[in-house]
Design a protein around this motif. Sequence first.
Motif, PDB file in Angstrom:
ATOM      1  N   ALA A 135       2.644  -4.050 -22.093  1.00 28.58           N
ATOM      2  CA  ALA A 135       2.591  -3.158 -21.044  1.00 28.58           C
ATOM      3  C   ALA A 135       3.306  -1.804 -21.822  1.00 28.58           C
ATOM      4  O   ALA A 135       4.427  -1.829 -22.530  1.00 28.58           O
ATOM      5  CB  ALA A 135       3.326  -3.347 -19.993  1.00 28.58           C
ATOM      6  N   GLY A 136       2.527  -0.550 -21.870  1.00 25.11           N
ATOM      7  CA  GLY A 136       3.270   0.392 -22.299  1.00 25.11           C
ATOM      8  C   GLY A 136       2.374   1.077 -23.532  1.00 25.11           C
ATOM      9  O   GLY A 136       1.550   0.488 -23.959  1.00 25.11           O
ATOM     10  N   GLU A 137       2.780   2.092 -24.123  1.00 27.24           N
ATOM     11  CA  GLU A 137       2.161   2.585 -25.160  1.00 27.24           C
ATOM     12  C   GLU A 137       2.504   2.381 -26.546  1.00 27.24           C
ATOM     13  O   GLU A 137       2.059   2.463 -27.678  1.00 27.24           O
ATOM     14  CB  GLU A 137       2.126   4.100 -25.184  1.00 27.24           C
ATOM     15  CG  GLU A 137       1.617   4.674 -23.885  1.00 27.24           C
ATOM     16  CD  GLU A 137       1.712   6.038 -23.702  1.00 27.24           C
ATOM     17  OE1 GLU A 137       2.080   6.912 -24.793  1.00 27.24           O
ATOM     18  OE2 GLU A 137       1.376   6.630 -22.653  1.00 27.24           O
ATOM     19  N   GLN A 138       3.828   1.514 -26.835  1.00 26.77           N
ATOM     20  CA  GLN A 138       4.483   1.510 -28.045  1.00 26.77           C
ATOM     21  C   GLN A 138       3.777   0.183 -28.394  1.00 26.77           C
ATOM     22  O   GLN A 138       3.664  -0.822 -27.954  1.00 26.77           O
ATOM     23  CB  GLN A 138       5.937   0.881 -27.858  1.00 26.77           C
ATOM     24  CG  GLN A 138       6.409   0.634 -29.077  1.00 26.77           C
ATOM     25  CD  GLN A 138       7.763   1.150 -29.389  1.00 26.77           C
ATOM     26  OE1 GLN A 138       8.408   1.816 -28.655  1.00 26.77           O
ATOM     27  NE2 GLN A 138       8.300   1.326 -30.788  1.00 26.77           N
ATOM     28  N   GLN A 139       3.367   0.309 -29.841  1.00 21.19           N
ATOM     29  CA  GLN A 139       2.700  -0.804 -30.588  1.00 21.19           C
ATOM     30  C   GLN A 139       3.675  -1.496 -31.484  1.00 21.19           C
ATOM     31  O   GLN A 139       4.676  -0.998 -32.036  1.00 21.19           O
ATOM     32  CB  GLN A 139       1.828  -0.222 -31.603  1.00 21.19           C
ATOM     33  CG  GLN A 139       0.397   0.497 -31.219  1.00 21.19           C
ATOM     34  CD  GLN A 139      -0.597  -0.604 -30.379  1.00 21.19           C
ATOM     35  OE1 GLN A 139      -0.401  -1.720 -30.626  1.00 21.19           O
ATOM     36  NE2 GLN A 139      -1.291  -0.011 -29.431  1.00 21.19           N
ATOM     37  N   LEU A 166       8.760  -8.472 -25.175  1.00 20.25           N
ATOM     38  CA  LEU A 166       9.443  -7.445 -25.773  1.00 20.25           C
ATOM     39  C   LEU A 166       9.008  -6.100 -25.015  1.00 20.25           C
ATOM     40  O   LEU A 166       9.864  -5.221 -25.032  1.00 20.25           O
ATOM     41  CB  LEU A 166       9.163  -7.322 -27.139  1.00 20.25           C
ATOM     42  CG  LEU A 166       9.696  -8.315 -28.329  1.00 20.25           C
ATOM     43  CD1 LEU A 166       9.275  -8.077 -29.506  1.00 20.25           C
ATOM     44  CD2 LEU A 166      11.188  -8.239 -27.909  1.00 20.25           C
ATOM     45  N   GLY A 167       7.714  -5.929 -24.722  1.00 28.97           N
ATOM     46  CA  GLY A 167       7.311  -4.941 -24.019  1.00 28.97           C
ATOM     47  C   GLY A 167       7.962  -4.796 -22.723  1.00 28.97           C
ATOM     48  O   GLY A 167       8.517  -3.768 -22.198  1.00 28.97           O
ATOM     49  N   ILE A 221      16.175  -2.994 -24.841  1.00 29.30           N
ATOM     50  CA  ILE A 221      16.313  -3.062 -26.399  1.00 29.30           C
ATOM     51  C   ILE A 221      15.341  -1.843 -26.907  1.00 29.30           C
ATOM     52  O   ILE A 221      14.971  -0.890 -25.970  1.00 29.30           O
ATOM     53  CB  ILE A 221      15.216  -4.280 -26.813  1.00 29.30           C
ATOM     54  CG1 ILE A 221      13.957  -4.159 -26.269  1.00 29.30           C
ATOM     55  CG2 ILE A 221      15.878  -5.511 -26.556  1.00 29.30           C
ATOM     56  CD1 ILE A 221      12.953  -5.083 -26.909  1.00 29.30           C
ATOM     57  N   ARG A 222      15.469  -1.581 -28.220  1.00 25.50           N
ATOM     58  CA  ARG A 222      14.888  -0.417 -28.762  1.00 25.50           C
ATOM     59  C   ARG A 222      14.154  -1.147 -29.841  1.00 25.50           C
ATOM     60  O   ARG A 222      14.418  -1.788 -30.487  1.00 25.50           O
ATOM     61  CB  ARG A 222      15.819   0.714 -29.453  1.00 25.50           C
ATOM     62  CG  ARG A 222      16.737   1.465 -28.531  1.00 25.50           C
ATOM     63  CD  ARG A 222      17.669   2.359 -29.057  1.00 25.50           C
ATOM     64  NE  ARG A 222      18.795   1.444 -29.726  1.00 25.50           N
ATOM     65  CZ  ARG A 222      18.920   1.541 -31.007  1.00 25.50           C
ATOM     66  NH1 ARG A 222      18.375   2.126 -32.089  1.00 25.50           N
ATOM     67  NH2 ARG A 222      19.880   0.740 -31.650  1.00 25.50           N
ATOM     68  N   ALA A 223      13.015  -0.434 -30.158  1.00 27.22           N
ATOM     69  CA  ALA A 223      12.034  -0.696 -31.405  1.00 27.22           C
ATOM     70  C   ALA A 223      11.870   0.195 -32.276  1.00 27.22           C
ATOM     71  O   ALA A 223      11.791   1.605 -32.009  1.00 27.22           O
ATOM     72  CB  ALA A 223      10.643  -1.195 -30.655  1.00 27.22           C
ATOM     73  N   THR A 224      12.076   0.147 -33.649  1.00 29.58           N
ATOM     74  CA  THR A 224      12.122   0.883 -34.717  1.00 29.58           C
ATOM     75  C   THR A 224      10.680   0.424 -35.546  1.00 29.58           C
ATOM     76  O   THR A 224      10.749  -0.612 -36.133  1.00 29.58           O
ATOM     77  CB  THR A 224      13.209   0.891 -35.602  1.00 29.58           C
ATOM     78  OG1 THR A 224      14.303   1.191 -34.854  1.00 29.58           O
ATOM     79  CG2 THR A 224      13.023   1.851 -36.651  1.00 29.58           C
ATOM     80  N   PRO A 225       9.753   1.295 -35.502  1.00 26.70           N
ATOM     81  CA  PRO A 225       8.390   1.100 -36.108  1.00 26.70           C
ATOM     82  C   PRO A 225       8.536   0.946 -37.764  1.00 26.70           C
ATOM     83  O   PRO A 225       9.419   1.751 -38.203  1.00 26.70           O
ATOM     84  CB  PRO A 225       7.396   1.969 -35.748  1.00 26.70           C
ATOM     85  CG  PRO A 225       8.246   3.193 -35.247  1.00 26.70           C
ATOM     86  CD  PRO A 225       9.521   2.703 -34.750  1.00 26.70           C
TER      87      PRO A 225
END
Length: 131
Positions: free
Chosen positions: A30-34, A95-96, A104-108
């Motif tokens: 869910a959301g826009e982050q891949q 994770l989403g 959490i934070r995600a760093t691509p």
Amino acid sequence: MSDSDQRWYDAEAGPLVRLYAVTAGRARVAGEQQLDLMTVIHADPDAPDASEAGHEPPLSPEQQAILRLCSPRPHPVADIASDSGLPLTVVRVLLGDLLALRLIRATPPVPPAQLPDARILRRVIDGLRAL
């Protein structure tokens, strides 16, 4: 217990939970982050303690395990899936949810186009060896 019921029950491990039950039937984040395999996940140290009983919505045991895994140091998505024993698609959905809760934070990962050219790196290494 019928034959089909025994297939989904292990006396030592207890009843198995089907994966779609863990993700509430969702197969996509869910959301826009891949969330790429190499996306690095950081547990947010400023986030409220998610294991407290008063956290709304309550976190699943799998989400709590992911938070514990990422608390001491960041982990790539692939390592989280491997260490948790859950399929990658399930981990991405969980994770989403944690991203949406800002736990959490995600760093691509850095795109290959932004990485330095291998020839330049080779020249820098050669220059350092010449010193």
